[in-house]
Design an enzyme around this catalytic site. Structure first.
Site, PDB file in Angstrom:
ATOM      1  N   PRO A  27       0.573  -1.145  -0.054  1.00  0.00           N
ATOM      2  CA  PRO A  27      -0.062  -0.081  -0.002  1.00  0.00           C
ATOM      3  C   PRO A  27       0.997   1.175   0.235  1.00  0.00           C
ATOM      4  O   PRO A  27       1.767   1.361   0.465  1.00  0.00           O
ATOM      5  CB  PRO A  27      -0.845  -0.100   1.303  1.00  0.00           C
ATOM      6  CG  PRO A  27      -0.232  -1.093   2.236  1.00  0.00           C
ATOM      7  CD  PRO A  27       0.564  -1.988   1.360  1.00  0.00           C
ATOM      8  N   ASN A  28       0.342   2.238  -0.747  1.00  0.00           N
ATOM      9  CA  ASN A  28       0.933   3.676  -0.965  1.00  0.00           C
ATOM     10  C   ASN A  28       2.076   3.560  -1.776  1.00  0.00           C
ATOM     11  O   ASN A  28       2.649   4.843  -1.804  1.00  0.00           O
ATOM     12  CB  ASN A  28       0.889   4.239   0.364  1.00  0.00           C
ATOM     13  CG  ASN A  28      -0.391   4.203   1.289  1.00  0.00           C
ATOM     14  OD1 ASN A  28      -1.339   4.880   0.603  1.00  0.00           O
ATOM     15  ND2 ASN A  28      -0.399   3.870   2.646  1.00  0.00           N
ATOM     16  N   ARG A  62       4.843  11.054  -2.446  1.00  0.00           N
ATOM     17  CA  ARG A  62       4.297  10.958  -0.836  1.00  0.00           C
ATOM     18  C   ARG A  62       5.796  10.951  -0.005  1.00  0.00           C
ATOM     19  O   ARG A  62       6.810  10.061  -0.154  1.00  0.00           O
ATOM     20  CB  ARG A  62       3.812   9.475  -0.657  1.00  0.00           C
ATOM     21  CG  ARG A  62       3.736   9.124   0.915  1.00  0.00           C
ATOM     22  CD  ARG A  62       3.254   7.802   1.007  1.00  0.00           C
ATOM     23  NE  ARG A  62       3.149   7.458   2.352  1.00  0.00           N
ATOM     24  CZ  ARG A  62       3.555   6.162   3.039  1.00  0.00           C
ATOM     25  NH1 ARG A  62       4.131   5.440   2.263  1.00  0.00           N
ATOM     26  NH2 ARG A  62       3.346   6.005   4.263  1.00  0.00           N
ATOM     27  N   TYR A 122      10.891   8.917   1.808  1.00  0.00           N
ATOM     28  CA  TYR A 122      10.806   7.737   0.631  1.00  0.00           C
ATOM     29  C   TYR A 122      11.492   8.159  -0.515  1.00  0.00           C
ATOM     30  O   TYR A 122      11.819   7.334  -1.376  1.00  0.00           O
ATOM     31  CB  TYR A 122       9.202   7.570   0.510  1.00  0.00           C
ATOM     32  CG  TYR A 122       8.560   6.987   1.526  1.00  0.00           C
ATOM     33  CD1 TYR A 122       9.089   5.635   2.134  1.00  0.00           C
ATOM     34  CD2 TYR A 122       7.632   7.802   2.095  1.00  0.00           C
ATOM     35  CE1 TYR A 122       8.324   5.210   3.179  1.00  0.00           C
ATOM     36  CE2 TYR A 122       7.158   7.351   3.185  1.00  0.00           C
ATOM     37  CZ  TYR A 122       7.372   6.181   3.856  1.00  0.00           C
ATOM     38  OH  TYR A 122       6.876   5.617   5.040  1.00  0.00           O
ATOM     39  N   ASN A 166       8.243  -5.187  -0.610  1.00  0.00           N
ATOM     40  CA  ASN A 166       7.924  -4.124   0.210  1.00  0.00           C
ATOM     41  C   ASN A 166       6.723  -4.100   0.421  1.00  0.00           C
ATOM     42  O   ASN A 166       5.693  -3.664  -0.248  1.00  0.00           O
ATOM     43  CB  ASN A 166       8.732  -3.069  -0.702  1.00  0.00           C
ATOM     44  CG  ASN A 166       8.570  -1.872   0.290  1.00  0.00           C
ATOM     45  OD1 ASN A 166       7.874  -1.678   1.372  1.00  0.00           O
ATOM     46  ND2 ASN A 166       9.164  -0.699  -0.187  1.00  0.00           N
ATOM     47  N   ALA A 203       3.040  -0.834   4.917  1.00  0.00           N
ATOM     48  CA  ALA A 203       2.467  -0.576   6.164  1.00  0.00           C
ATOM     49  C   ALA A 203       2.079  -2.252   6.719  1.00  0.00           C
ATOM     50  O   ALA A 203       2.123  -2.621   7.710  1.00  0.00           O
ATOM     51  CB  ALA A 203       1.228   0.297   6.565  1.00  0.00           C
ATOM     52  N   GLU A 243      12.386  -9.261   2.447  1.00  0.00           N
ATOM     53  CA  GLU A 243      11.741  -8.070   2.865  1.00  0.00           C
ATOM     54  C   GLU A 243      12.893  -6.879   2.680  1.00  0.00           C
ATOM     55  O   GLU A 243      13.833  -6.895   2.721  1.00  0.00           O
ATOM     56  CB  GLU A 243      11.308  -8.262   4.252  1.00  0.00           C
ATOM     57  CG  GLU A 243      10.561  -7.115   4.811  1.00  0.00           C
ATOM     58  CD  GLU A 243      10.469  -7.002   6.386  1.00  0.00           C
ATOM     59  OE1 GLU A 243      10.416  -6.002   7.192  1.00  0.00           O
ATOM     60  OE2 GLU A 243      10.304  -8.207   6.842  1.00  0.00           O
ATOM     61  N   HIS A 271      12.670  -2.456   2.425  1.00  0.00           N
ATOM     62  CA  HIS A 271      12.155  -0.967   2.725  1.00  0.00           C
ATOM     63  C   HIS A 271      13.015   0.048   2.128  1.00  0.00           C
ATOM     64  O   HIS A 271      14.261  -0.064   2.341  1.00  0.00           O
ATOM     65  CB  HIS A 271      11.856  -0.995   4.270  1.00  0.00           C
ATOM     66  CG  HIS A 271      10.880  -1.867   4.675  1.00  0.00           C
ATOM     67  ND1 HIS A 271       9.587  -1.857   4.494  1.00  0.00           N
ATOM     68  CD2 HIS A 271      11.200  -2.968   5.422  1.00  0.00           C
ATOM     69  CE1 HIS A 271       8.976  -2.901   5.012  1.00  0.00           C
ATOM     70  NE2 HIS A 271      10.089  -3.729   5.616  1.00  0.00           N
ATOM     71  N   ARG A 274      12.456   4.787  12.947  1.00  0.00           N
ATOM     72  CA  ARG A 274      11.403   5.272  12.861  1.00  0.00           C
ATOM     73  C   ARG A 274      10.122   5.234  13.978  1.00  0.00           C
ATOM     74  O   ARG A 274      10.878   4.678  15.006  1.00  0.00           O
ATOM     75  CB  ARG A 274      10.609   5.033  11.509  1.00  0.00           C
ATOM     76  CG  ARG A 274      11.470   5.493  10.264  1.00  0.00           C
ATOM     77  CD  ARG A 274      10.770   5.366   8.735  1.00  0.00           C
ATOM     78  NE  ARG A 274       9.782   6.168   8.850  1.00  0.00           N
ATOM     79  CZ  ARG A 274       8.662   5.934   8.153  1.00  0.00           C
ATOM     80  NH1 ARG A 274       8.864   5.263   7.097  1.00  0.00           N
ATOM     81  NH2 ARG A 274       7.463   6.711   8.082  1.00  0.00           N
TER      82      ARG A 274
END
Length: 148
Positions: A9-10, A17, A22, A73, A76, A97, A99, A106
């Protein structure tokens, strides 16, 4: 050898964004760059993005027997999706995985991954280079495994 790049998502909003977190590159440009790299390595790469958890789960299921590994990735969903974890484990496809940001630097809720403990590896915090590093890592893993 065939790989699947899954984005959650996103991530379709990359470049727009929160570029301070990012980066300014779009998901499309990341996919193009990684696809070129895959072609150079003689590897098939399929790219897919969805904002829907169920769609990502379905895509993993449909990939069984078709791909040798997954780069994911999950955005969320990394921190919340037992369904995504179960799909990856049920598929029995090795995965990395990844990111863009360092999730461990964070917010506290981003510091827990439901996917990491069963991943071949985790790449985090290198911006768009995280995709290239994850690609190289899974490629090396698969090539070394085939020598055994």
């Amino acid at each position: 050898m065939n790989l699947l790049l899954l984005n959650g998502p996103n991530l379709n909003l990359l470049g727009k964004r929160e570029p301070s977190i990012y980066g300014s590159q779009s998901l499309e440009s990341i996919e193009i760059s990684l696809s070129q790299r895959a072609k150079e390595e003689g590897v098939g790469l399929e790219c897919f993005q969805s904002n829907s958890e169920g769609t990502l789960v379905d895509y993993i299921h449909q990939s069984i027997g078709k791909v040798d590994a997954i780069l994911i990735n999950a955005g969320a969903y990394t921190h919340t999706s037992i369904a995504l974890r179960d799909a990856l484990l049920s598929a029995e496809i090795p995965y990395v995985e990844l990111h863009l940001s360092n999730t461990y630097a964070r917010e506290t809720f981003r510091q827990k991954s439901l996917l990491a403990d069963r991943a071949i590896g985790v790449v985090s915090g290198f911006g768009v280079m995280s995709y290239q590093l994850a690609f190289q890592g899974i490629l090396d893993y698969l090539r070394n495994r085939s020598k055994e």
